[in-house]
Design a protein around this motif. Structure first.
Motif, PDB file in Angstrom:
ATOM      1  N   GLY A  10      18.996  42.653  48.227  1.00 27.44           N
ATOM      2  CA  GLY A  10      17.971  42.744  48.793  1.00 27.44           C
ATOM      3  C   GLY A  10      17.506  41.728  50.068  1.00 27.44           C
ATOM      4  N   PRO A  11      16.474  40.792  49.978  1.00 26.29           N
ATOM      5  CA  PRO A  11      16.075  39.958  50.853  1.00 26.29           C
ATOM      6  C   PRO A  11      17.190  38.927  50.887  1.00 26.29           C
ATOM      7  CG  PRO A  11      14.232  40.657  49.470  1.00 26.29           C
ATOM      8  CD  PRO A  11      15.284  41.396  49.046  1.00 26.29           C
ATOM      9  N   GLY A  12      17.813  38.626  49.459  1.00 24.63           N
ATOM     10  CA  GLY A  12      18.759  37.543  49.429  1.00 24.63           C
ATOM     11  C   GLY A  12      19.870  37.580  50.430  1.00 24.63           C
ATOM     12  N   ARG A  13      20.263  39.041  51.090  1.00 22.13           N
ATOM     13  CA  ARG A  13      21.109  38.851  52.252  1.00 22.13           C
ATOM     14  C   ARG A  13      20.573  37.978  53.270  1.00 22.13           C
ATOM     15  NH1 ARG A  13      22.324  45.178  51.591  1.00 22.13           N
ATOM     16  NH2 ARG A  13      23.445  45.037  49.463  1.00 22.13           N
ATOM     17  N   VAL A  14      19.536  38.277  53.740  1.00 24.54           N
ATOM     18  CA  VAL A  14      18.952  37.394  54.931  1.00 24.54           C
ATOM     19  C   VAL A  14      19.117  35.994  54.578  1.00 24.54           C
ATOM     20  CG1 VAL A  14      16.852  37.054  56.221  1.00 24.54           C
ATOM     21  CG2 VAL A  14      17.372  39.244  55.497  1.00 24.54           C
ATOM     22  N   LEU A  15      18.660  35.588  53.253  1.00 24.98           N
ATOM     23  CA  LEU A  15      18.684  34.105  52.806  1.00 24.98           C
ATOM     24  C   LEU A  15      20.403  33.534  53.269  1.00 24.98           C
ATOM     25  CD1 LEU A  15      17.261  31.601  51.514  1.00 24.98           C
ATOM     26  CD2 LEU A  15      17.587  32.423  49.721  1.00 24.98           C
ATOM     27  N   VAL A  16      21.212  34.372  52.618  1.00 25.29           N
ATOM     28  CA  VAL A  16      22.579  33.989  52.759  1.00 25.29           C
ATOM     29  C   VAL A  16      22.791  33.769  54.130  1.00 25.29           C
ATOM     30  CG1 VAL A  16      24.835  34.839  52.239  1.00 25.29           C
ATOM     31  CG2 VAL A  16      23.234  35.039  50.415  1.00 25.29           C
ATOM     32  N   ALA A  17      22.318  34.839  55.001  1.00 20.32           N
ATOM     33  CA  ALA A  17      22.633  34.686  56.575  1.00 20.32           C
ATOM     34  C   ALA A  17      22.366  33.669  57.143  1.00 20.32           C
ATOM     35  CB  ALA A  17      22.211  35.958  57.152  1.00 20.32           C
ATOM     36  N   VAL A  18      20.995  33.282  56.844  1.00 12.56           N
ATOM     37  CA  VAL A  18      20.517  32.140  57.444  1.00 12.56           C
ATOM     38  C   VAL A  18      20.975  30.862  56.981  1.00 12.56           C
ATOM     39  CG1 VAL A  18      18.263  30.750  57.651  1.00 12.56           C
ATOM     40  CG2 VAL A  18      18.187  33.179  57.779  1.00 12.56           C
ATOM     41  N   TYR A  19      21.331  30.478  55.655  1.00  9.19           N
ATOM     42  CA  TYR A  19      22.197  29.575  55.181  1.00  9.19           C
ATOM     43  C   TYR A  19      23.412  29.709  56.013  1.00  9.19           C
ATOM     44  CZ  TYR A  19      19.288  27.145  51.776  1.00  9.19           C
ATOM     45  OH  TYR A  19      18.561  26.546  51.115  1.00  9.19           O
ATOM     46  N   GLY A  20      23.944  30.756  56.158  1.00 12.37           N
ATOM     47  CA  GLY A  20      25.490  30.662  56.788  1.00 12.37           C
ATOM     48  C   GLY A  20      25.332  30.194  58.310  1.00 12.37           C
ATOM     49  N   ILE A  21      24.244  30.453  58.829  1.00 14.24           N
ATOM     50  CA  ILE A  21      24.078  29.989  60.159  1.00 14.24           C
ATOM     51  C   ILE A  21      23.790  28.747  60.331  1.00 14.24           C
ATOM     52  CG2 ILE A  21      22.438  30.142  62.268  1.00 14.24           C
ATOM     53  CD1 ILE A  21      21.974  33.181  61.726  1.00 14.24           C
ATOM     54  N   PHE A  22      23.060  27.915  59.476  1.00 17.63           N
ATOM     55  CA  PHE A  22      22.939  26.646  59.375  1.00 17.63           C
ATOM     56  C   PHE A  22      24.163  25.923  58.842  1.00 17.63           C
ATOM     57  CE2 PHE A  22      18.713  24.604  60.093  1.00 17.63           C
ATOM     58  CZ  PHE A  22      18.096  25.823  60.434  1.00 17.63           C
ATOM     59  N   ALA A  23      25.162  26.555  58.066  1.00 20.95           N
ATOM     60  CA  ALA A  23      26.361  25.726  57.701  1.00 20.95           C
ATOM     61  C   ALA A  23      27.007  25.828  58.840  1.00 20.95           C
ATOM     62  CB  ALA A  23      26.866  26.771  56.616  1.00 20.95           C
ATOM     63  N   LEU A  24      27.159  26.747  59.689  1.00 21.15           N
ATOM     64  CA  LEU A  24      28.061  26.993  60.938  1.00 21.15           C
ATOM     65  C   LEU A  24      27.511  25.795  61.739  1.00 21.15           C
ATOM     66  CD1 LEU A  24      29.010  30.575  61.553  1.00 21.15           C
ATOM     67  CD2 LEU A  24      30.544  28.824  60.906  1.00 21.15           C
ATOM     68  N   SER A  25      26.236  25.899  62.129  1.00 25.91           N
ATOM     69  CA  SER A  25      25.770  25.071  63.288  1.00 25.91           C
ATOM     70  C   SER A  25      25.859  23.604  62.881  1.00 25.91           C
ATOM     71  CB  SER A  25      24.328  25.474  63.704  1.00 25.91           C
ATOM     72  OG  SER A  25      23.446  25.194  62.553  1.00 25.91           O
ATOM     73  N   ALA A  26      25.314  23.148  61.529  1.00 29.97           N
ATOM     74  CA  ALA A  26      25.297  21.756  61.305  1.00 29.97           C
ATOM     75  C   ALA A  26      26.747  21.343  60.994  1.00 29.97           C
ATOM     76  CB  ALA A  26      24.899  21.742  59.687  1.00 29.97           C
ATOM     77  N   THR A  27      27.924  22.181  60.612  1.00 29.13           N
ATOM     78  CA  THR A  27      29.115  21.644  60.645  1.00 29.13           C
ATOM     79  C   THR A  27      29.672  21.507  61.881  1.00 29.13           C
ATOM     80  OG1 THR A  27      29.561  22.985  58.594  1.00 29.13           O
ATOM     81  CG2 THR A  27      31.616  22.275  59.959  1.00 29.13           C
ATOM     82  N   ALA A  28      29.514  22.379  62.964  1.00 26.99           N
ATOM     83  CA  ALA A  28      29.956  22.043  64.463  1.00 26.99           C
ATOM     84  C   ALA A  28      29.405  21.121  64.939  1.00 26.99           C
ATOM     85  CB  ALA A  28      29.630  23.360  65.241  1.00 26.99           C
ATOM     86  N   ARG A  29      27.911  20.902  64.645  1.00 28.07           N
ATOM     87  CA  ARG A  29      27.272  19.597  65.378  1.00 28.07           C
ATOM     88  C   ARG A  29      27.724  18.223  64.673  1.00 28.07           C
ATOM     89  NH1 ARG A  29      20.825  18.464  65.273  1.00 28.07           N
ATOM     90  NH2 ARG A  29      20.873  16.195  66.130  1.00 28.07           N
ATOM     91  N   ALA A  30      28.082  18.302  63.267  1.00 22.29           N
ATOM     92  CA  ALA A  30      28.467  16.874  62.902  1.00 22.29           C
ATOM     93  C   ALA A  30      30.104  16.685  63.197  1.00 22.29           C
ATOM     94  CB  ALA A  30      28.364  17.313  61.367  1.00 22.29           C
ATOM     95  N   THR A  31      30.672  17.570  63.140  1.00 26.51           N
ATOM     96  CA  THR A  31      32.185  17.428  63.655  1.00 26.51           C
ATOM     97  C   THR A  31      32.154  16.961  64.938  1.00 26.51           C
ATOM     98  OG1 THR A  31      32.856  19.528  62.084  1.00 26.51           O
ATOM     99  CG2 THR A  31      34.365  18.533  63.746  1.00 26.51           C
ATOM    100  N   VAL A  32      31.474  17.489  66.020  1.00 24.11           N
ATOM    101  CA  VAL A  32      31.578  16.923  67.081  1.00 24.11           C
ATOM    102  C   VAL A  32      31.107  15.612  67.371  1.00 24.11           C
ATOM    103  CG1 VAL A  32      30.603  17.256  69.494  1.00 24.11           C
ATOM    104  CG2 VAL A  32      31.411  19.244  68.370  1.00 24.11           C
ATOM    105  N   GLN A  33      29.908  15.561  66.843  1.00 17.79           N
ATOM    106  CA  GLN A  33      29.321  14.089  66.886  1.00 17.79           C
ATOM    107  C   GLN A  33      30.215  12.896  66.073  1.00 17.79           C
ATOM    108  OE1 GLN A  33      25.530  15.102  64.854  1.00 17.79           O
ATOM    109  NE2 GLN A  33      24.322  14.860  66.491  1.00 17.79           N
ATOM    110  N   ILE A  34      30.754  13.117  65.148  1.00 12.27           N
ATOM    111  CA  ILE A  34      31.804  12.132  64.470  1.00 12.27           C
ATOM    112  C   ILE A  34      32.868  12.033  65.375  1.00 12.27           C
ATOM    113  CG2 ILE A  34      33.358  11.998  62.521  1.00 12.27           C
ATOM    114  CD1 ILE A  34      30.940  13.363  60.872  1.00 12.27           C
ATOM    115  N   LEU A  35      33.469  12.962  65.825  1.00 10.81           N
ATOM    116  CA  LEU A  35      34.823  13.058  66.647  1.00 10.81           C
ATOM    117  C   LEU A  35      34.444  12.283  68.020  1.00 10.81           C
ATOM    118  CD1 LEU A  35      36.551  16.373  65.990  1.00 10.81           C
ATOM    119  CD2 LEU A  35      36.981  14.149  65.060  1.00 10.81           C
ATOM    120  N   THR A  36      33.207  12.496  68.579  1.00  9.15           N
ATOM    121  CA  THR A  36      33.094  11.794  69.917  1.00  9.15           C
ATOM    122  C   THR A  36      32.213  10.661  70.203  1.00  9.15           C
ATOM    123  OG1 THR A  36      31.272  13.165  70.181  1.00  9.15           O
ATOM    124  CG2 THR A  36      33.283  14.313  71.036  1.00  9.15           C
TER     125      THR A  36
END
Length: 134
Positions: A10-36
């Motif tokens: 049910g609505p849990g799919r939306v929650l998982v999707a939003v968490y997935g988007i945050f996981a991707l964006s936070a991981t990408a941001r942190a990786t770039v910040q740490i590397l640069t």
């Protein structure tokens, strides 16, 4: 036997999707910040990396079913909420400690306060889908 709804239904799919988007964006941001530019704000970038790990854990554990995954999801959401409150307060009291923002700075202001609201929704969803005796 108590019945429990899957957290990914049910609505849990939306929650998982939003968490997935945050996981991707936070991981990408942190990786770039740490590397640069890690030397500019090591505390802030390390906390961003920690937030990314917690978002990944929350995404995976909310998407999977089972007692262990439910506990991991609860721990992830609770840790995220405490992190937002603690880092948000710390970043307001001592802005010099955070020359660069983290996901949790200013209670997630840079992300529309979603980091402050999302763990509450996650915890609420875990409570709603908990095992109930019928």
């Amino acid at each position: 036997m108590p019945e429990r709804r899957a957290t990914r239904s049910g609505p849990g799919r939306v929650l998982v999707a939003v968490y997935g988007i945050f996981a991707l964006s936070a991981t990408a941001r942190a990786t770039v910040q740490i590397l640069t530019k890690f030397s500019v704000a090591p505390l802030a970038f390390s906390l961003s990396a920690l937030a990314a790990v917690i978002y990944i854990l929350a995404t995976v554990s909310l998407a999977l079913d089972g007692k262990i995954w439910r506990r991991i999801a609860f721990s992830s959401c609770a840790t995220e909420f405490v992190g937002v409150l603690a880092i948000g307060t710390y970043s307001l009291l001592d802005p010099a400690a955070f020359p660069e923002a983290t996901v949790w700075s200013d209670y997630g202001q840079g992300y529309g306060y979603v980091p402050a609201v999302l763990p509450l929704i996650g915890l609420g969803w875990l409570f709603y889908t908990r095992a109930r005796r019928v």
